[in-house]
Motif scaffolding. Sequence first.
Motif, PDB file in Angstrom:
ATOM      1  N   GLY A 192       0.774  -1.430  -0.286  1.00 48.86           N
ATOM      2  CA  GLY A 192       0.356   0.013  -0.026  1.00 48.86           C
ATOM      3  C   GLY A 192       0.749   1.777   0.207  1.00 48.86           C
ATOM      4  O   GLY A 192       1.129   1.499  -0.764  1.00 48.86           O
ATOM      5  N   TRP A 193      -0.030   2.172   0.984  1.00 48.42           N
ATOM      6  CA  TRP A 193       1.222   3.510   0.799  1.00 48.42           C
ATOM      7  C   TRP A 193       1.954   3.435   1.223  1.00 48.42           C
ATOM      8  O   TRP A 193       3.302   3.914   1.390  1.00 48.42           O
ATOM      9  CB  TRP A 193       0.210   4.515   0.986  1.00 48.42           C
ATOM     10  N   VAL A 194       2.771   2.595   2.311  1.00 48.50           N
ATOM     11  CA  VAL A 194       3.582   2.362   3.153  1.00 48.50           C
ATOM     12  C   VAL A 194       4.823   1.949   1.818  1.00 48.50           C
ATOM     13  O   VAL A 194       5.855   2.479   1.910  1.00 48.50           O
ATOM     14  CB  VAL A 194       3.376   1.571   4.383  1.00 48.50           C
ATOM     15  N   ASP A 195       4.912   0.514   1.439  1.00 40.40           N
ATOM     16  CA  ASP A 195       4.997   0.692   0.316  1.00 40.40           C
ATOM     17  C   ASP A 195       5.944   1.769  -0.425  1.00 40.40           C
ATOM     18  O   ASP A 195       6.708   1.950  -0.910  1.00 40.40           O
ATOM     19  CB  ASP A 195       4.717  -0.486  -0.518  1.00 40.40           C
ATOM     20  N   ARG A 196       4.686   2.896  -1.251  1.00 38.92           N
ATOM     21  CA  ARG A 196       5.153   3.861  -2.556  1.00 38.92           C
ATOM     22  C   ARG A 196       6.006   4.220  -2.018  1.00 38.92           C
ATOM     23  O   ARG A 196       6.937   4.628  -2.530  1.00 38.92           O
ATOM     24  CB  ARG A 196       3.101   4.311  -2.415  1.00 38.92           C
ATOM     25  N   ILE A 197       6.164   4.757  -0.417  1.00 36.23           N
ATOM     26  CA  ILE A 197       6.433   5.828  -0.371  1.00 36.23           C
ATOM     27  C   ILE A 197       7.992   5.838  -0.097  1.00 36.23           C
ATOM     28  O   ILE A 197       9.062   6.172   0.191  1.00 36.23           O
ATOM     29  CB  ILE A 197       6.535   6.921   1.681  1.00 36.23           C
ATOM     30  N   ILE A 198       8.311   4.342   1.016  1.00 35.56           N
ATOM     31  CA  ILE A 198       9.637   3.825   1.066  1.00 35.56           C
ATOM     32  C   ILE A 198      10.462   3.671  -0.470  1.00 35.56           C
ATOM     33  O   ILE A 198      10.949   4.309  -0.395  1.00 35.56           O
ATOM     34  CB  ILE A 198       9.537   2.360   1.918  1.00 35.56           C
ATOM     35  N   MET A 199       9.662   2.742  -1.097  1.00 31.99           N
ATOM     36  CA  MET A 199      10.082   2.507  -2.234  1.00 31.99           C
ATOM     37  C   MET A 199      10.729   3.904  -3.544  1.00 31.99           C
ATOM     38  O   MET A 199      11.452   3.918  -3.810  1.00 31.99           O
ATOM     39  CB  MET A 199       9.785   1.935  -3.417  1.00 31.99           C
ATOM     40  N   GLY A 200       9.230   5.283  -3.300  1.00 29.57           N
ATOM     41  CA  GLY A 200       9.948   6.257  -3.370  1.00 29.57           C
ATOM     42  C   GLY A 200      11.219   6.608  -3.014  1.00 29.57           C
ATOM     43  O   GLY A 200      12.146   7.352  -3.726  1.00 29.57           O
ATOM     44  N   VAL A 201      10.747   6.975  -2.046  1.00 32.18           N
ATOM     45  CA  VAL A 201      12.547   7.333  -1.318  1.00 32.18           C
ATOM     46  C   VAL A 201      13.821   6.222  -1.465  1.00 32.18           C
ATOM     47  O   VAL A 201      14.352   6.954  -2.321  1.00 32.18           O
ATOM     48  CB  VAL A 201      12.374   7.370   0.172  1.00 32.18           C
ATOM     49  N   MET A 202      13.795   5.090  -2.042  1.00 33.93           N
ATOM     50  CA  MET A 202      14.790   4.496  -3.036  1.00 33.93           C
ATOM     51  C   MET A 202      14.725   4.522  -3.968  1.00 33.93           C
ATOM     52  O   MET A 202      16.072   4.818  -4.101  1.00 33.93           O
ATOM     53  CB  MET A 202      14.520   3.732  -2.384  1.00 33.93           C
ATOM     54  N   GLU A 203      14.076   4.883  -4.495  1.00 34.75           N
ATOM     55  CA  GLU A 203      14.193   6.052  -6.139  1.00 34.75           C
ATOM     56  C   GLU A 203      14.976   7.303  -6.101  1.00 34.75           C
ATOM     57  O   GLU A 203      16.081   6.520  -6.859  1.00 34.75           O
ATOM     58  CB  GLU A 203      13.008   5.627  -6.784  1.00 34.75           C
ATOM     59  N   VAL A 204      14.702   7.668  -4.764  1.00 33.45           N
ATOM     60  CA  VAL A 204      15.239   9.152  -5.330  1.00 33.45           C
ATOM     61  C   VAL A 204      16.578   8.519  -4.611  1.00 33.45           C
ATOM     62  O   VAL A 204      17.645   9.453  -5.572  1.00 33.45           O
ATOM     63  CB  VAL A 204      14.430  10.184  -3.870  1.00 33.45           C
ATOM     64  N   LEU A 205      16.746   7.962  -3.397  1.00 33.04           N
ATOM     65  CA  LEU A 205      18.020   8.002  -3.147  1.00 33.04           C
ATOM     66  C   LEU A 205      18.839   7.417  -4.726  1.00 33.04           C
ATOM     67  O   LEU A 205      20.557   7.298  -4.287  1.00 33.04           O
ATOM     68  CB  LEU A 205      18.318   6.901  -2.007  1.00 33.04           C
ATOM     69  N   LEU A 206      18.436   6.368  -5.406  1.00 29.42           N
ATOM     70  CA  LEU A 206      19.280   5.528  -6.708  1.00 29.42           C
ATOM     71  C   LEU A 206      19.292   6.653  -7.602  1.00 29.42           C
ATOM     72  O   LEU A 206      20.286   6.415  -7.962  1.00 29.42           O
ATOM     73  CB  LEU A 206      18.552   4.298  -6.721  1.00 29.42           C
ATOM     74  N   ALA A 207      18.479   7.434  -7.288  1.00 32.37           N
ATOM     75  CA  ALA A 207      19.111   8.576  -8.585  1.00 32.37           C
ATOM     76  C   ALA A 207      19.870   9.979  -8.354  1.00 32.37           C
ATOM     77  O   ALA A 207      20.382  10.446  -8.965  1.00 32.37           O
ATOM     78  CB  ALA A 207      17.317   8.914  -8.468  1.00 32.37           C
ATOM     79  N   PHE A 208      20.177   9.542  -7.412  1.00 34.74           N
ATOM     80  CA  PHE A 208      20.667  10.778  -6.467  1.00 34.74           C
ATOM     81  C   PHE A 208      22.020  10.127  -7.123  1.00 34.74           C
ATOM     82  O   PHE A 208      22.898   8.990  -6.139  1.00 34.74           O
ATOM     83  CB  PHE A 208      20.716  10.474  -5.149  1.00 34.74           C
ATOM     84  N   PRO A 209      23.012  11.633  -7.833  1.00 32.78           N
ATOM     85  CA  PRO A 209      24.856  11.043  -7.552  1.00 32.78           C
ATOM     86  C   PRO A 209      25.729   9.954  -6.066  1.00 32.78           C
ATOM     87  O   PRO A 209      25.403  10.976  -5.346  1.00 32.78           O
ATOM     88  CB  PRO A 209      25.388  11.788  -8.709  1.00 32.78           C
ATOM     89  N   GLY A 210      25.957   9.570  -5.842  1.00 34.10           N
ATOM     90  CA  GLY A 210      26.335   9.197  -4.937  1.00 34.10           C
ATOM     91  C   GLY A 210      27.673   9.858  -4.687  1.00 34.10           C
ATOM     92  O   GLY A 210      27.899  10.392  -2.777  1.00 34.10           O
TER      93      GLY A 210
END
Lengths: 522, 274, 313
Positions: free
Chosen positions: B97-115
């Motif tokens: 549900g929304w918990v999943d969507r928020i957490i995975m959204g944040v992970m996407e942001v982190l992945l797209a963010f240059p290290g």
Amino acid sequence: MKAQRLNSYPVLTALLLAVFLALSGQAWAQVPQVLVVALETDVVQFDPIKIQDETTSQVAYQIYEHLINRTVDGGLEPALAVSWESDPTGKVWTFHLRRGVRFHDGSPFNAHVVKWHFERALGPESWFQTQFSIIDRVEAPDDYTVVFYLKEANAAFLEQVILTNAGYIPSKKAFEEKGDAFAFEPVGTGPFKWDTWVKGQRVELVRNDDWWGNGPKLDKVVFRVIPEANTQVIELETGGVHIISRAPQSDMERLERNPNIVVLNRPAYRIRALEFNVTRPPFDDVRVRQAIQHAVDMRLIVSALAEPLVVYSDSVVPMASWAYPGEGVLPNYPYNPERAAQLLTEAGYVRNAQGRWVKDGQPLRVVIHSSDNRYFADTDISAAVANQLNRFGIEATVRVMEWAAYLEEVRNGQFQLAFLGWNQSSPEPSLFTDAKAKTGGRANFGGYYDPRLDAVLDQALRVADQEQRKQLYLEAQRIINENAWFFWVGNESRTWIFRKEVQGYNPSPSLPYTYTDIVIAR
Amino acid sequence: MLRHRSARAGGLLLTLIILMAVFADVIAPNGYDDQDLLARLKPPSKEHWMGTDQLGRSIFDRIVWGARISLMVGIVATAISLVLGTALGLVSGYYGGWVDRIIMGVMEVLLAFPGILLAIAVVSIFGPGLNNVMLAVGIAHVPQFARMARGATLSAKAMDFVEAERAIGASNARILWVHILPNIVGPIVVLSTLSVGTSILSAAGLSFLGLGAQPPVPDWGGMISQGRQFLRTAWWVGVFPGLAILVTVLGFNLLGDGLRDALDPRMRLNKNQG
Amino acid sequence: MSQYVARKLLSSILVLLGVSVAVFLILHLSPGDPARLLAGPEAYEEDIAAIRERLGLNDPLHVQYGRFLMGVLRLDLGTSFRTGRPVIQEIAARFPHTVELAVASLLWSLPVGIAIGVFAARRPNSPGDGLAMGMALLGVSMPTFWLGLLLMLFFSYHLGWLPASGRGGSPLTWEGLRTIIMPALTLGSPAAAVFARITRSSMLQVLDLDYIRTARAKGLSEWRVTYRHALRNALIPVITMAGLQFGSLLGGALVTEQVFAWPGIGTLLVNAIVSRDYPVVQGCILVIAAAFVLVNLAVDLLYSLVDPRITYS
């Protein structure tokens, strides 16, 4: 017929040969003279009142000119002004301009352009507003005379205004016609004209055939952006570039042995020091500052880690300046562990059982701030100093930081001992003494304050006679070293490494230098 | 498991390095900052058999002490990403549900963010030093763990026995802890082993940008990047620490590959068939 | 399918929004004053204060972020503090070179990596397998600038075959091709190693599945089984990895760019971070993140081409 025809062969051959030689000779002469220079970073922008970095300044100097130039030996010579003088009060400076000079866009160079430019440099857009605020107003009584009225007498006027980046005179016509592009397609009066800029890669300039001076002999100058020092060296060795500005220290010897390459090292107006923060313990005590210096063999450290790019020196005034009295004249604190121990004992410290210096039960701890290769070998020198302090029984560590954050901490006084440098492109001593050691000086980060020194420095700016000034600056340097505010490291050199075929290149340690006399031999 | 060849080789390499780190003060009693400015950049010799660096320190001694630093960086960074990533992935996969969507959204942001920016940010906010490098590398690797844990949770959740537990009213925490976590341990152990190697390499890359251990503390990445300027005149300054990293990363990779083969039933089947 | 794409695009936009907030906060929390860095350490405090005011750095944070966001909506990424040029222009001058280098690296590393992986998978645990995987491990563990400098010393200094650094124009021209070879080799090596390892393990799994056994049982040639049937399915994780690699290569390859003086976005970004040129940092990160998100979306769609069993609803 046949025989005749046969006979004509040698003639024909000779003729053909002659034609071929003539053609090839012509082709030979037509091979354009192109100089390729390596830059560490790309140029930024060319509006003179906003040029701050050395790379842009170096390229800009080929395009723009100053009213007067510095010579290789540190003197002055006419450039866009043929002569200049100051009145007896030292407050009015008059420049007589060169006639018949045109900007690259064809517009004439005259006093009105100069007045317009300096008024702009005094305005809110300028990054030199405060530095130039010694100027009261600029007048152009006729087409070829410019007069600067200062608020008060200033012996360093030429250095503080005319010879700065903002002293480059750009075309007013270009400014009015190009708008924002003015900063990216510079138009000046200099020996080379702007041609192309491929961002992040290279800048190309072409010869200005109408330049007033003698030359230039080159058809073209190409600046290539090559950030990595190892790559610059390989490009130089393989002929990809003619001139580089840096090489790893360890490669210098190898390059010097290379018969195709010339290495020049000249001490520049760049001082390096570990600066004490005297506003808080333990370095509010002059004896502790002296003891630290006696405990470390800085001369050995510099000669081992940094020569010839940094040469040991013992003053705030660079060695190459006329105001530097020579080594050993000023009071100093050379390597002498016994003396260091004695001074610390006087300051109330005792050596404990582990050989550490303590006072009131607290060990003497030193954190050395260093940026990461902002200055040549800064991290290595700091690490070596820390190591020697540890051996002497003073707990020392190094805090290496990225430049932006480093500058912030140092400016806010959040340091004990910081590796810092000060670069100028002029031997004028006030640029060093007043900035670094005068009360409230713009680079006085350690809270240095000595009214005796301030009085001497004020007087030295009001006097015009150079011999008298020299005596005053000698006194100033003596007071500074007596206070032991700075742990001197030395002067950084400027290095030029170039291929043998580049002839007529005689760079000077102060920045602007031109490529006007260079010929590429084949 | 230890019969597996590559796992055994990896384990052996790592044991050697761990022994080196543990007994650093016995192997290199002079410490890592024993400078001798008169003996700088000396080639390998009997006395210093990996040569000396630009401050006249024995490179061998520094590599031995550096093993502590590099292992610590790899392990602590991995621990950070392991704990954060697994927890987030479990929660995300289990609740959906929304918990999943928020957490995975944040992970996407982190992945797209240059290290690099992440690392520079962490270091400039919290100050320079090894702790913050480990934090930066650890955070950068969180999404990998989160994704894997989430995937494994989803498939475990679909299994019959979990459905059954739910039906009899077991608490969510109990289901997560007792039933789902043990089922996803295998892939996560493998990923962790591989991640230790990657983290050591990432930290070395940060040293190249001047974001690493503070001198004189020896970290292998920092030593390589210093050796860069001596590449053509004193190769030993950079080459030996480079080999040290290579061997360590190799060790973790071999172990990880071996573990994967050993833990993955399908792979084992394949092995048996030759 | 189109509904799926629309939903994905929407979530991508949310991700980018998150990225922009994160960058903004990080920049403004980091120490370092853009105005001071611009004016240089030799500048006077008064001039620095004036610059700070003109750059709008004295405004409240939410005002500054609002300004940035409104700009982005109008496709305006702002003006660089350092150069005074539009950020879009700065990025446009470099990003295409990053893309061409990333493509060139992938063009050789993907086929080479897959070939090595298949080679190893066909003879698991043989000496050939060991050699191939050993090389792959070397490729993953070798510091980039070593490889770069060694290539440069060999091909430029000793052999004189290739220019040491710089970009000689479009890679479709002879000069351009000559200059992109070494950077692409350097950048692609670790990627090739990763592809080789993934292909090997994925092939090993697939070769063990029922339908392959069926195919073998039917008497199809080993070649046909390996390449027509197994490889096609084994490629799915390889494509995922290729997408991830491509996405991260688009973030610029700082070390490779520095060593070969390649004018890519990595160098632009790092220089902007170092000089706290906020608009350029924000712009670069946004473009890099957008590229990453788009590539991954494309990979998602590619799956359905490779594996018809996957459908989207």
